[in-house]
Design a protein around this motif. Sequence first.
Motif, PDB file in Angstrom:
ATOM      1  N   GLY A   1      12.711 -56.952  78.248  1.00 27.23           N
ATOM      2  CA  GLY A   1      13.886 -56.939  77.374  1.00 27.23           C
ATOM      3  C   GLY A   1      14.592 -58.280  77.236  1.00 27.23           C
ATOM      4  N   THR A   2      14.090 -59.318  77.918  1.00 31.26           N
ATOM      5  CA  THR A   2      14.756 -60.633  77.825  1.00 31.26           C
ATOM      6  C   THR A   2      14.770 -61.155  76.386  1.00 31.26           C
ATOM      7  N   VAL A   3      13.625 -61.039  75.718  1.00 37.45           N
ATOM      8  CA  VAL A   3      13.542 -61.573  74.358  1.00 37.45           C
ATOM      9  C   VAL A   3      14.516 -60.833  73.441  1.00 37.45           C
ATOM     10  N   GLN A   4      14.544 -59.500  73.544  1.00 37.60           N
ATOM     11  CA  GLN A   4      15.444 -58.724  72.685  1.00 37.60           C
ATOM     12  C   GLN A   4      16.901 -59.090  72.961  1.00 37.60           C
ATOM     13  N   ALA A   5      17.234 -59.296  74.240  1.00 39.10           N
ATOM     14  CA  ALA A   5      18.615 -59.657  74.577  1.00 39.10           C
ATOM     15  C   ALA A   5      18.982 -61.002  73.953  1.00 39.10           C
ATOM     16  N   ILE A   6      18.043 -61.934  73.950  1.00 43.14           N
ATOM     17  CA  ILE A   6      18.305 -63.247  73.342  1.00 43.14           C
ATOM     18  C   ILE A   6      18.494 -63.088  71.831  1.00 43.14           C
ATOM     19  N   ILE A   7      17.626 -62.290  71.206  1.00 41.08           N
ATOM     20  CA  ILE A   7      17.738 -62.078  69.756  1.00 41.08           C
ATOM     21  C   ILE A   7      19.094 -61.420  69.434  1.00 41.08           C
ATOM     22  N   ASP A   8      19.457 -60.401  70.216  1.00 41.59           N
ATOM     23  CA  ASP A   8      20.720 -59.692  69.964  1.00 41.59           C
ATOM     24  C   ASP A   8      21.938 -60.597  70.131  1.00 41.59           C
TER      25      ASP A   8
ATOM     26  N   PHE B   1      -2.232 -69.231  68.355  1.00 43.68           N
ATOM     27  CA  PHE B   1      -0.945 -68.531  68.304  1.00 43.68           C
ATOM     28  C   PHE B   1      -0.751 -67.569  69.474  1.00 43.68           C
ATOM     29  N   SER B   2       0.503 -67.452  69.888  1.00 39.42           N
ATOM     30  CA  SER B   2       0.861 -66.510  70.962  1.00 39.42           C
ATOM     31  C   SER B   2       1.057 -65.110  70.388  1.00 39.42           C
ATOM     32  N   THR B   3       1.381 -64.200  71.262  1.00 39.89           N
ATOM     33  CA  THR B   3       1.894 -62.888  70.866  1.00 39.89           C
ATOM     34  C   THR B   3       3.161 -63.102  70.042  1.00 39.89           C
ATOM     35  N   SER B   4       3.404 -62.237  69.091  1.00 37.25           N
ATOM     36  CA  SER B   4       4.613 -62.377  68.276  1.00 37.25           C
ATOM     37  C   SER B   4       5.848 -61.924  69.059  1.00 37.25           C
ATOM     38  N   TYR B   5       6.940 -62.695  68.944  1.00 35.56           N
ATOM     39  CA  TYR B   5       8.165 -62.343  69.679  1.00 35.56           C
ATOM     40  C   TYR B   5       9.299 -61.935  68.750  1.00 35.56           C
ATOM     41  N   ALA B   6       9.117 -62.116  67.445  1.00 33.83           N
ATOM     42  CA  ALA B   6      10.175 -61.752  66.492  1.00 33.83           C
ATOM     43  C   ALA B   6       9.543 -61.642  65.103  1.00 33.83           C
ATOM     44  N   THR B   7      10.302 -61.117  64.153  1.00 33.04           N
ATOM     45  CA  THR B   7       9.788 -61.048  62.783  1.00 33.04           C
ATOM     46  C   THR B   7      10.775 -61.697  61.826  1.00 33.04           C
ATOM     47  N   GLY B   8      10.279 -62.070  60.680  1.00 33.93           N
ATOM     48  CA  GLY B   8      11.134 -62.651  59.648  1.00 33.93           C
ATOM     49  C   GLY B   8      10.616 -62.236  58.284  1.00 33.93           C
ATOM     50  N   GLN B   9      11.380 -62.591  57.263  1.00 31.73           N
ATOM     51  CA  GLN B   9      10.977 -62.302  55.892  1.00 31.73           C
ATOM     52  C   GLN B   9      11.479 -63.433  55.016  1.00 31.73           C
TER      53      GLN B   9
ATOM     54  N   TYR C   1      22.171 -63.609  69.173  1.00 32.63           N
ATOM     55  CA  TYR C   1      22.342 -64.438  67.975  1.00 32.63           C
ATOM     56  C   TYR C   1      22.396 -63.636  66.685  1.00 32.63           C
ATOM     57  N   ILE C   2      21.717 -62.487  66.670  1.00 30.04           N
ATOM     58  CA  ILE C   2      21.699 -61.667  65.464  1.00 30.04           C
ATOM     59  C   ILE C   2      22.309 -60.326  65.833  1.00 30.04           C
ATOM     60  N   ALA C   3      23.427 -59.986  65.188  1.00 26.69           N
ATOM     61  CA  ALA C   3      24.111 -58.729  65.515  1.00 26.69           C
ATOM     62  C   ALA C   3      23.138 -57.573  65.323  1.00 26.69           C
ATOM     63  N   ALA C   4      22.992 -56.768  66.362  1.00 27.67           N
ATOM     64  CA  ALA C   4      22.058 -55.628  66.291  1.00 27.67           C
ATOM     65  C   ALA C   4      22.540 -54.653  65.221  1.00 27.67           C
ATOM     66  N   GLU C   5      21.567 -54.125  64.452  1.00 28.50           N
ATOM     67  CA  GLU C   5      21.961 -53.225  63.357  1.00 28.50           C
ATOM     68  C   GLU C   5      22.046 -51.791  63.810  1.00 28.50           C
TER      69      GLU C   5
ATOM     70  N   PRO D   1      18.838 -72.154  61.812  1.00 26.32           N
ATOM     71  CA  PRO D   1      19.645 -71.166  62.511  1.00 26.32           C
ATOM     72  C   PRO D   1      19.192 -69.735  62.184  1.00 26.32           C
ATOM     73  N   PRO D   2      19.280 -68.775  63.065  1.00 27.95           N
ATOM     74  CA  PRO D   2      19.778 -68.900  64.439  1.00 27.95           C
ATOM     75  C   PRO D   2      18.652 -69.144  65.459  1.00 27.95           C
ATOM     76  N   TYR D   3      17.525 -69.655  65.022  1.00 33.79           N
ATOM     77  CA  TYR D   3      16.389 -69.841  65.943  1.00 33.79           C
ATOM     78  C   TYR D   3      16.462 -71.164  66.695  1.00 33.79           C
ATOM     79  N   GLU D   4      16.820 -72.237  65.962  1.00 38.76           N
ATOM     80  CA  GLU D   4      17.033 -73.512  66.644  1.00 38.76           C
ATOM     81  C   GLU D   4      17.991 -74.344  65.823  1.00 38.76           C
ATOM     82  N   MET D   5      19.017 -74.832  66.481  1.00 37.70           N
ATOM     83  CA  MET D   5      19.973 -75.696  65.795  1.00 37.70           C
ATOM     84  C   MET D   5      20.625 -76.639  66.792  1.00 37.70           C
ATOM     85  N   VAL D   6      21.150 -77.723  66.231  1.00 36.29           N
ATOM     86  CA  VAL D   6      21.900 -78.671  67.039  1.00 36.29           C
ATOM     87  C   VAL D   6      23.262 -78.030  67.288  1.00 36.29           C
ATOM     88  N   ALA D   7      23.680 -77.983  68.554  1.00 36.36           N
ATOM     89  CA  ALA D   7      24.935 -77.318  68.903  1.00 36.36           C
ATOM     90  C   ALA D   7      26.116 -78.257  68.668  1.00 36.36           C
TER      91      ALA D   7
END
Length: 300
Positions: A287-294, A154-162, A296-300, A82-88
């Motif tokens: 902006g589709t990718v950003q909207a999907i990220i937002d 690998f594709s273009t990067s669509y998100a980052t993590g740490q 699931y992850i509250a925008a800071e 979560p929040p990238y892939e999970m069983v609903a």
Amino acid sequence: MKKLLAMLLALAMILSQAACGGSGSSAETQSEPTEAPVETEPEVEPEAEPEEEPETEPEAEAAGYTTVEEGKLIMSTNAAFPPYEMVADGEGVYNGFEGIDVEIAVALADKLGLELVIDDMDFDSALVAVQNGKSDMVLAGLTYKEERDKVMDFSTSYATGQQVVIVPDGSDIETMDDLANDKMIGVQRGTTGEMYAADTPENGGYGEDHVLAYDNGALAVQAMLNGQVDAVIIDNGPAQEYVKSNAGLHLLEGDWVLENYCLAVDEGNTGLLEALNSALEEMIADGTVQAIIDKYIAAE
Ligand code: GLN
């Protein structure tokens, strides 16, 4: 001064793009000098061309790629991230799954006119599946790593993590340095978290004797709650979710370098990668990718 800043920014953008998308070609250029000289290749290729394919799959040929199963886009993943892939709980966004990668995959399949199939398995198996032609792409909060780039494209990067560290409240581990005090660290098998943690102390790790690998992050966290490991090293996305959903856990201050999340196809599956990449890049640009990220992850 402004000019210099602009140049640095431009350079940073080129570098970050190269981190995923451009990597396929850099791997090729690396291997050429050591292996066969360039001239030998054109001689082999015309003979190797099989003749049956255009008759059996005319549409896919026109698209410039084929998929494992005609008309389908099979995504191998580990739906415990979560929040990238999970069983609903219920139907989820797609066939009982939800998450950032799931929604991106739904949109990608839609753009390519393919039916999405989500194949849920352990993370390390998801990487193998794409390399063995069992899936078309792995989309799993997958971090770009040079060693992975040798066996996948690998594709273009669509998100980052740490990578971050979760410990139980009251733990005597207060900083990342404290992990070196003979602690046991739980990780998810096959992940960058495992790579960093199991690396030698000289390379900033804690040594493989101090690492226990689990099938997924939830099991690693469960093992920590049971006292089997002292800490868990995992991507910040799922880490935040685990801390939220389990009382008595917190994150340590400090983390490892930023990672780029990309999807990957089998090494050399250039046609499919190009199709996925241009769909993904459109979704990043509009902006589709950003909207999907937002979502699931509250925008800071
Ligand atoms: N980002 C990490 C990696 O690529 C973990 C991914 C995952 O567990 N799904 O190794």
